[in-house]
Every structure is written in structure tokens, then in C-alpha cells.
Design a protein around this motif. Structure first.
Motif, short mmCIF file in Angstrom:
data_model
loop_
_atom_site.label_atom_id
_atom_site.label_comp_id
_atom_site.label_asym_id
_atom_site.label_seq_id
_atom_site.Cartn_x
_atom_site.Cartn_y
_atom_site.Cartn_z
N LEU A 89 38.43 41.03 30.98
CA LEU A 89 38.26 40.03 32.03
C LEU A 89 37.74 40.71 33.29
O LEU A 89 38.12 41.83 33.61
N VAL A 90 36.85 40.00 34.01
CA VAL A 90 36.42 40.39 35.35
C VAL A 90 36.98 39.38 36.34
O VAL A 90 36.85 38.16 36.12
N ILE A 91 37.61 39.86 37.40
CA ILE A 91 38.06 38.98 38.48
C ILE A 91 37.43 39.48 39.78
O ILE A 91 37.53 40.67 40.11
N SER A 92 36.80 38.59 40.51
CA SER A 92 36.17 38.92 41.78
C SER A 92 36.94 38.24 42.90
O SER A 92 37.03 37.01 42.96
N GLY A 93 37.52 39.04 43.80
CA GLY A 93 38.31 38.48 44.88
C GLY A 93 39.49 39.39 45.22
O GLY A 93 39.51 40.54 44.76
N ILE A 94 40.43 38.94 45.97
CA ILE A 94 40.55 37.61 46.57
C ILE A 94 39.68 37.56 47.82
O ILE A 94 39.85 38.38 48.73
N ASN A 95 38.76 36.61 47.86
CA ASN A 95 37.85 36.50 48.99
C ASN A 95 38.55 35.93 50.21
O ASN A 95 39.43 35.08 50.10
N LYS A 96 38.14 36.41 51.38
CA LYS A 96 38.62 35.85 52.64
C LYS A 96 37.79 34.61 52.97
O LYS A 96 36.62 34.72 53.33
N GLY A 97 38.37 33.45 52.82
CA GLY A 97 37.66 32.20 53.05
C GLY A 97 37.20 31.56 51.76
O GLY A 97 37.10 32.20 50.72
#
Length: 255
Positions: A89-97
Motif C-alpha cells: 500500500l502507498v499512503i500519501s499524507g497526512i496533508n495540511k488542509g
């Protein structure tokens, strides 16, 4: 699971550290992220300069690998070069906003997830919906729980999930909704200024234009304190218009 984590806010951002810490409780996590903030870089990749991967430590603690490139670069390196372990799995984040509506076209966070999808790896982008006061712990807790029930192996090819988590305390979440990408966008304008030498320069600003708040739209779900889960596809053909154009173009082949 063996999980690759990236982002567009940079490897030292609080969001990615919170996510990696929480997921490490139950999963094998590798962090490969930009060395500095790369927000709004979209799906750019680096092709004319080399990419450097540097280990980042805080004290004796290994954080991950910092890359002098984009989120998409980080995913490519993480899946193909840095680790010999196949990632589940690829997870991108946790983004601010938030990353909702037309944001997904510009977002480095979402593009990191879509790059994983293009590379035949189930992928998720996750954002905390408040720029000024992101509560990363809520998003991290949700992701840990979500992965306990959601079977990433059933995700279709070229598809990523775009998850937006309201920036509230965990107990204030009402639940989650499967949503569509809304038409939420920005009415852009530029402010013209002059530097000390008399040259013009410009700052871009934008006012949010919100879609109709239907129950199945991403921003409406978040507005009502539901987690928004939107499936995105890397193949961008408009299927309806494709069929319409085929009808309109009958006979054009002879022109």
C-alpha cells in the motif's frame, strides 16, 4: 502490511510523522518524502537532474528518506529503488488542509497516491481538512481503523482513494461517506506589486467557489463532520463525452 508513506508537505511535517507513528503500531512503514514542502506540484516528476535520497534522523530515531524531488518521485523511488520489500500500500499524507474538488488536479498529495496506483500498488491520499488547525491525530486514528476493515487488495487498477478527514476531535466524527469529487474550485486573481527596482511581480489569490452541497459530494460530507472517501482514477477519459463525440464525428474520418 508493508506500507510506503509520502506527502507533499515535506518529511519533517507533523502530519507525516503522526501518520507514520500510528501506522507503525501495526504495520511495517517506510517513509520516503520530499526534503522540503512541494505543495501544488501536481504529478510532476524529475527527469533532468539526479535524485538524492538522504536518511533523516531526529536524535537516534530514523524518520525516513528525504528526496530532492516531488511526491511522485518519492513514490517511484520508494517502490523501485530504496527498499527491496514489495509494498502492499502507498499512503500519501497526512496533508495540511483539504484536497477536495479541483484541488486534486494540483495536489502533490493526491498525485503521490495516483502515482502508486499507476504503478500497480493500492494507494490512498489522506488530508486533514483545516489549513489553520489540522488535527492530525484524528486523521491518523481514522486511517489505522480504516485499514483494519478495508481490503486494499480489492482496489481496481489505476484507482486511488482520496480521503478527507474533518479537523475535529475523534469523538466528534459522525462517520464516513463514499463521495464524488465535487466542482469546488477557485476564482483566481493576481495582486500586482513592484520590487525595489521597479519591476512588476504578482501574487496569486483565490476565492472558493463551492459546488451545490449534495450529500454525495466531498466538501459537503466534510462540512457535516463526515470523513469523505472519494475514488479517483488515473485514466481521465470522459466516457460520456467519448461516446457523444463518436456519434458527432461519424463521417469525419473521410475529411
Amino acid at each position: 502490511m508493508n506500507i510506503l508513506i509520502t506527502n507533499d508537505d515535506g518529511i519533517m511535517s507533523p502530519g507525516i510523522i503522526e501518520l507514520a507513528d500510528r501506522l507503525s503500531e501495526r504495520h511495517n512503514v517506510l517513509v520516503v518524502a520530499p526534503d522540503v514542502e512541494r505543495s501544488a506540484t501536481g504529478h510532476a516528476i524529475t527527469i533532468r537532474t539526479p535524485l538524492w535520497a538522504k536518511e533523516v534522523k531526529v536524535g537516534n530515531r530514523m524518520i525516513g528518506y528525504a528526496i530532492n524531488g516531488t511526491p511522485a518521485d518519492c513514490v517511484k523511488l520508494g517502490l523501485l529503488a530504496i527498499s527491496e520489500i514489495k509494498r502492499d500500500l502507498v499512503i500519501s499524507g497526512i496533508n495540511k488542509g483539504q484536497n477536495m474538488g479541483i484541488d486534486v488536479l494540483y495536489s502533490g498529495t493526491v498525485s503521490g497516491a495516483l502515482e502508486g496506483a499507476v504503478m500497480d500498488t493500492p494507494s490512498i491520499a489522506v488530508s486533514s481538512s483545516d489549513w489553520s488547525n489540522p488535527i492530525y491525530s484524528t486523521a491518523a486514528d481514522f486511517m489505522l481503523e480504516f485499514l483494519e476493515t478495508f481490503d486494499v487488495k480489492k482496489m481496481p487498477p489505476f484507482t486511488a482513494l482520496n480521503i478527507n478527514v474533518p479537523s475535529v476531535e475523534r469523538e466528534d466524527l459522525k462517520g464516513w461517506r463514499i463521495t464524488r469529487q465535487s466542482r469546488r474550485r477557485y476564482k483566481d486573481y493576481f495582486e500586482k506589486r513592484k520590487d525595489p527596482y521597479g519591476n512588476n511581480y504578482y501574487w496569486i489569490f483565490g476565492e472558493v467557489v463551492e459546488d451545490e452541497c449534495s450529500l454525495d459530494s466531498d466538501f459537503c460530507a466534510v462540512k457535516e463532520n463526515y470523513v469523505s472517501i472519494t475514488p479517483l482514477h488515473a485514466i481521465m477519459t470522459d466516457k460520456d463525452y467519448f461516446e457523444e463525440l463518436k456519434e458527432q464525428s461519424k463521417g469525419w474520418e473521410k475529411i
